[in-house]
Write a protein that holds these residues in place. Structure first.
Motif, PDB file in Angstrom:
ATOM      1  N   HIS A 182       0.814  -1.212   0.000  1.00 48.10           N
ATOM      2  CA  HIS A 182       0.000   0.000   0.000  1.00 48.10           C
ATOM      3  C   HIS A 182       0.848   1.263   0.000  1.00 48.10           C
ATOM      4  N   HIS A 183       2.117   1.128  -0.384  1.00 50.19           N
ATOM      5  CA  HIS A 183       3.014   2.278  -0.413  1.00 50.19           C
ATOM      6  C   HIS A 183       3.189   2.757  -1.847  1.00 50.19           C
ATOM      7  N   ILE A 184       3.323   4.052  -1.989  1.00 54.35           N
ATOM      8  CA  ILE A 184       3.554   4.637  -3.298  1.00 54.35           C
ATOM      9  C   ILE A 184       5.064   4.792  -3.482  1.00 54.35           C
ATOM     10  N   PRO A 220      -7.885  -2.027  -3.684  1.00 53.56           N
ATOM     11  CA  PRO A 220      -6.901  -0.934  -3.666  1.00 53.56           C
ATOM     12  C   PRO A 220      -6.951  -0.123  -2.369  1.00 53.56           C
ATOM     13  N   ARG A 221      -8.137  -0.074  -1.748  1.00 56.12           N
ATOM     14  CA  ARG A 221      -8.284   0.642  -0.476  1.00 56.12           C
ATOM     15  C   ARG A 221      -8.886  -0.333   0.537  1.00 56.12           C
ATOM     16  N   TRP A 235       0.535  -5.909   9.853  1.00 53.95           N
ATOM     17  CA  TRP A 235       0.840  -5.640   8.444  1.00 53.95           C
ATOM     18  C   TRP A 235      -0.341  -5.913   7.514  1.00 53.95           C
ATOM     19  N   LEU A 236      -1.521  -6.077   8.068  1.00 52.24           N
ATOM     20  CA  LEU A 236      -2.682  -6.404   7.233  1.00 52.24           C
ATOM     21  C   LEU A 236      -3.324  -5.178   6.596  1.00 52.24           C
ATOM     22  N   GLY A 237      -2.957  -3.992   7.076  1.00 52.01           N
ATOM     23  CA  GLY A 237      -3.583  -2.782   6.553  1.00 52.01           C
ATOM     24  C   GLY A 237      -4.906  -2.449   7.208  1.00 52.01           C
ATOM     25  N   LEU A 238      -5.175  -3.041   8.389  1.00 55.05           N
ATOM     26  CA  LEU A 238      -6.397  -2.693   9.120  1.00 55.05           C
ATOM     27  C   LEU A 238      -6.359  -1.220   9.503  1.00 55.05           C
ATOM     28  N   PRO A 239      -7.508  -0.572   9.583  1.00 50.80           N
ATOM     29  CA  PRO A 239      -7.525   0.859   9.900  1.00 50.80           C
ATOM     30  C   PRO A 239      -6.864   1.169  11.236  1.00 50.80           C
ATOM     31  N   ASN A 240      -6.239   2.323  11.280  1.00 47.30           N
ATOM     32  CA  ASN A 240      -5.620   2.796  12.510  1.00 47.30           C
ATOM     33  C   ASN A 240      -6.682   2.985  13.590  1.00 47.30           C
TER      34      ASN A 240
END
Length: 808
Positions: free
Chosen positions: A192-194, A535-536, A730-735
């Motif tokens: 999820h990094h640009i 993607p999100r 590292w799953l990208g769960l919301p903060n």
């Protein structure tokens, strides 16, 4: 000539005026040093004529000439190097304004180029023009790629680069020009990094080609130059104040990435009309005149951004806050805008960044929580502790607090009381305090009289807002009214009339339908959508997801041939009551064929097989299948129970009887039983987390062993504890420090690792970034795969955190 030490240089140049001039000229030199040039670039005579050299500088030009370095390039190199054993540039004799005008002309005619790294222009162009594995563009590709795009907007000192050349700002900022930009998302959907794209400048251009030889000449005088760099850093540090807690640079990526073209146009127009003519004067110098609307007509994003940055932070922030308050910039209460392209930038000792919410702009630290410190500072500035009258007033306000002296009581009070209570009791204790708070926090005009003043102050200080996302507030209000009427009727002296009852029932059933409709679309999406491939990930967009969820449900009932049910844009109350049963049945069917839904091994994140500390629980493309056995069983049972309660009491028939039947049809015993069923069903929905009630942080505890527990709570008083460190970070769960929806029935790892999500309402900002991030298909070429690994190691830290390149 012997190199001078930093202390000797400080003693030799004690004048603030001289030091300021040195810093300005060094800044202009740096701006030239960061630009991109073509191979045929030659230092223009009109710029060289404005740069006056010291005798030491003239001596070096002669030395350079002996190495066959042409005089124009030699003089330009002296300006770029600026000093060695002594100053190469004569600060006293050089006219700064003339140098600025010369550089400004080079920017306007694009003899020198800066990339416009903000917004979507280069990002979208990179998607179309650059291979996703290509991270460095050669000169030809760089110039081709940047052709037709605006000049980049950056700021060093007071100088703002952009399409208008070099403009002067009221506010000093140090956001250096860049030869790279965050432009590409790789084809790994779990990343999820640009990633950066690096641009090239012409190393073959004479000024660059000869610079290395010139450096060798300088090194013959001394391998180690004098301490001019340390001296200039000393001036810079005295000017910038790195440790301040409101850092000016943060406003640049906020303007660049967080406002749509229409919104930044509205801000520019507001600044033209509300800065006492300051921005209008800047525009007049560019021969731009007329009404504010006329002046911005035809301007592109970079032009408006450059004009805005000529104003102070306070003016820019007050402009944004005012436009948000007036609804010109539409920010839903659940939306917090952050720079998506340039979100990796943070500044100053506290590593500050800015964000925009429904209460305006605020500046936060990425390093530590400054909100409690800011609250204490605010009180100490409102109550001057050195003033006898102020001390007595604060003593009175804190009369119930414990402590040996005023300072001790204040400290204990701030530690024990909720921030909202502190603001209500201390900040609002007298009008002068509230006015001072508005001034100190830079609040918009009229904020002191607003109903949400306390919330606004909390937001500006940086406190996490209490959970206020209660989508069922209207429903429960109508439900309480219905229950009250059912208790009073019929026949009593305070019984409602049929007309009153039916009037209330109309609103009640609308709100009930909304609750059930939203719950069905949310729970389908939460349990069946492949969040890891999105993607999100873990972001619920109601307008889009509702359509997909009801398409899924319609396909499910169609396969079963249930002719009574139909789902789509409009759904009957009967269909909504049956919907949860249908979801349960379909999930059972999916569970029976779970092998069909296994995630391909190639789609697992690369880090899964590289370590064992962080875990990836989503082995299937349907998250319901990766929940614990107890959780899956409980979900299926509760979904059935919700439908059973609603259908058994024929809530869908009650609507018709209550609204359309005659007086004799109002059986209040039936009304009460139906209302009880609805209450039980909706409460079960809320208890399971099948609805989008938000949780917010209310507390956090840690021990000396690196462990912490964060407590989050929703408006119903339900709290959940989340432990850290977590094997699922590292799953990208919301903060957790965002407002989140916890599906407490959906546990994917014991004891309390629940699926959690956040919502994003439709807004201009969301439309602007609707298809972000954009990814190209995976490359099958081994060379590209290897380059991707190398690029990933260069761009990211061990935890996948992108590096920060902006000046600090």
């Amino acid at each position: 000539m012997q190199p001078l030490s930093r202390e000797e240089l400080l003693a030799a140049h004690p004048s603030d005026e001289e030091r300021e001039k040195i810093l300005r000229l060094v800044t202009l030199s740096d701006i030239l040093g960061y630009c991109i040039i073509a191979r045929d670039y030659k230092p223009p005579t009109f710029l060289n004529d404005q740069i006056k050299l010291t005798p030491y500088g003239m001596e070096k030009v002669t030395n350079f000439a002996r190495k066959r370095i042409p005089i124009p390039e030699a003089r330009a190199i002296c300006f770029l190097e600026f000093s060695w054993i002594d100053l190469l540039v004569d600060v006293a004799e050089t006219n700064i304004k003339n140098v600025q005008d010369a550089i400004s002309g080079l920017i306007k005619n694009r003899s020198i180029i800066f990339p416009f790294v903000f917004g979507r222009e280069l990002y979208d162009k990179a998607y179309d023009k650059i291979d996703s594995d290509e991270r460095t563009l050669d000169l030809a590709d760089t110039l081709k790629f940047l052709d037709g795009t605006p000049q980049g907007v950056f700021q060093l000192h007071e100088y703002v680069t952009g399409p208008f050349g070099l403009l002067n700002s009221k506010q000093l900022r140090f956001y250096q020009p860049q030869r790279e930009a965050y432009l590409l998302h790789c084809n790994d959907t779990n990343c999820h990094h640009i990633h950066k794209v690096y641009f090239s400048t012409a190393s073959e251009a004479p000024v660059n080609k000869h610079r290395l030889e010139a450096l060798r000449v300088l090194q013959r005088d001394s391998e180690i130059p004098s301490a001019w760099a340390s001296f200039i850093n000393e001036i810079y540090a005295a000017t910038v104040h790195q440790a301040r807690d409101h850092v000016s640079e943060t406003i640049i990526p906020l303007l660049g990435d967080c406002l749509t073209d229409v919104e930044i146009g509205a801000l520019t127009a507001w600044l033209i009309d509300n800065t006492q003519g300051a921005l209008r004067d800047v525009c007049a110098g560019l021969d731009i005149r007329g009404t504010a609307s006329e002046m911005i007509t035809g301007m592109n994003r970079a032009q408006m951004m450059q004009l805005c940055l000529t104003m102070s932070d306070r003016e820019i922030i007050q402009g944004i806050d005012t436009l948000v308050h007036e609804g010109v910039i539409s920010v839903p209460s659940t939306e917090v805008r952050i720079p998506l392209i340039n979100g990796n930038s943070s500044f100053g000792t506290f590593r500050m960044s800015a964000e925009l919410g429904s209460r305006g702009v605020r500046i936060l630290s990425n390093r530590m929580d400054l909100a409690p410190l800011r609250l204490r500072d605010l009180i100490e500035k409102m109550y001057r502790l050195t003033d006898v009258a102020d001390r007595e007033e604060l003593e009175w306000q804190l009369r119930g607090a414990t402590g040996d002296n005023l300072e001790g009581r204040l400290e204990n009070y701030l530690q024990e009381e909720q921030p909202s209570t502190v603001i209500e009791n201390i900040v609002l204790a007298r009008k002068s305090n509230a006015v001072a708070a508005c001034e100190l926090l830079g609040l918009r005009e009229g904020a002191v009289a607003s109903d949400d003043f306390i919330s606004l102050v909390l937001w500006k200080l940086g406190f996490t807002s209490p959970a206020n996302g209660d989508p069922h507030a209207d429903f429960w209000r109508h439900h309480e009214n219905m229950e009250r009427m059912a208790r009073l009727g019929p026949g009593g002296p305070m019984s409602p009339s049929v007309e009153e009852f039916r009037s209330t029932a109309v609103n009640y059933f609308v709100s009930l339908e909304n609750v059930l409709d939203d719950a069905i679309s949310f729970v389908i999406w939460a349990l069946t959508h492949d969040h890891m491939a999105d993607p999100r990930p873990f972001v619920f967009e109601p307008e889009r997801q509702r359509t997909e969820s009801y398409r899924w449900l319609q396909n499910a009932v169609a396969r079963k041939g249930d002719a009574q049910l139909s789902y789509g844009d409009k759904n009957t109350l009967y269909a909504l009551c049956r919907g949860f049963q249908c979801i349960s049945s379909e999930l059972q069917q999916i569970a029976a064929g779970r092998e069909t839904y296994k995630r391909p091994t190639a789609d697992f994140p690369a880090w899964v097989n590289q370590q064992s500390l962080q875990r990836f629980p989503f082995a299937h493309v349907i998250p319901f299948l990766d929940l614990t056995d107890d959780s899956r069983e409980s979900i299926l049972k509760n979904l059935l129970e919700i439908s059973r309660m609603l259908v058994s009491q024929k809530v869908y028939d009650a609507r018709n009887n209550w609204l359309h039947g005659g007086r004799k049809d109002l059986d209040f015993a039936n009304v009460r039983s139906a209302l009880l069923a609805v209450r039980s069903a909706v409460q079960l929905l809320e208890d399971c987390g099948f609805v989008r009630i938000t949780f917010a942080v209310v507390g956090r505890k840690s021990d000396g062993l690196g462990r912490s527990v964060t407590t989050i709570k929703n408006p119903r008083g339900v709290s959940v504890e989340v432990h850290s460190p977590s094997p699922f970070s590292w799953l990208g769960l919301p903060n957790l420090f965002e407002e989140v929806h916890m599906v407490t029935a959906a546990c994917f790892a014991a004891p309390n690792h629940f699926l959690r999500f956040r919502s994003e309402s439709n807004s201009p900002y969301m439309e602007m970034w609707s298809d972000y991030p954009r990814r190209k298909p995976r490359s099958q070429r081994a060379r590209h795969a290897l380059e991707g690994v190398a690029g990933g190691l260069r761009d990211q830290g061990p935890a996948g955190e992108a590096g920060i390149t902006a000046i600090s």
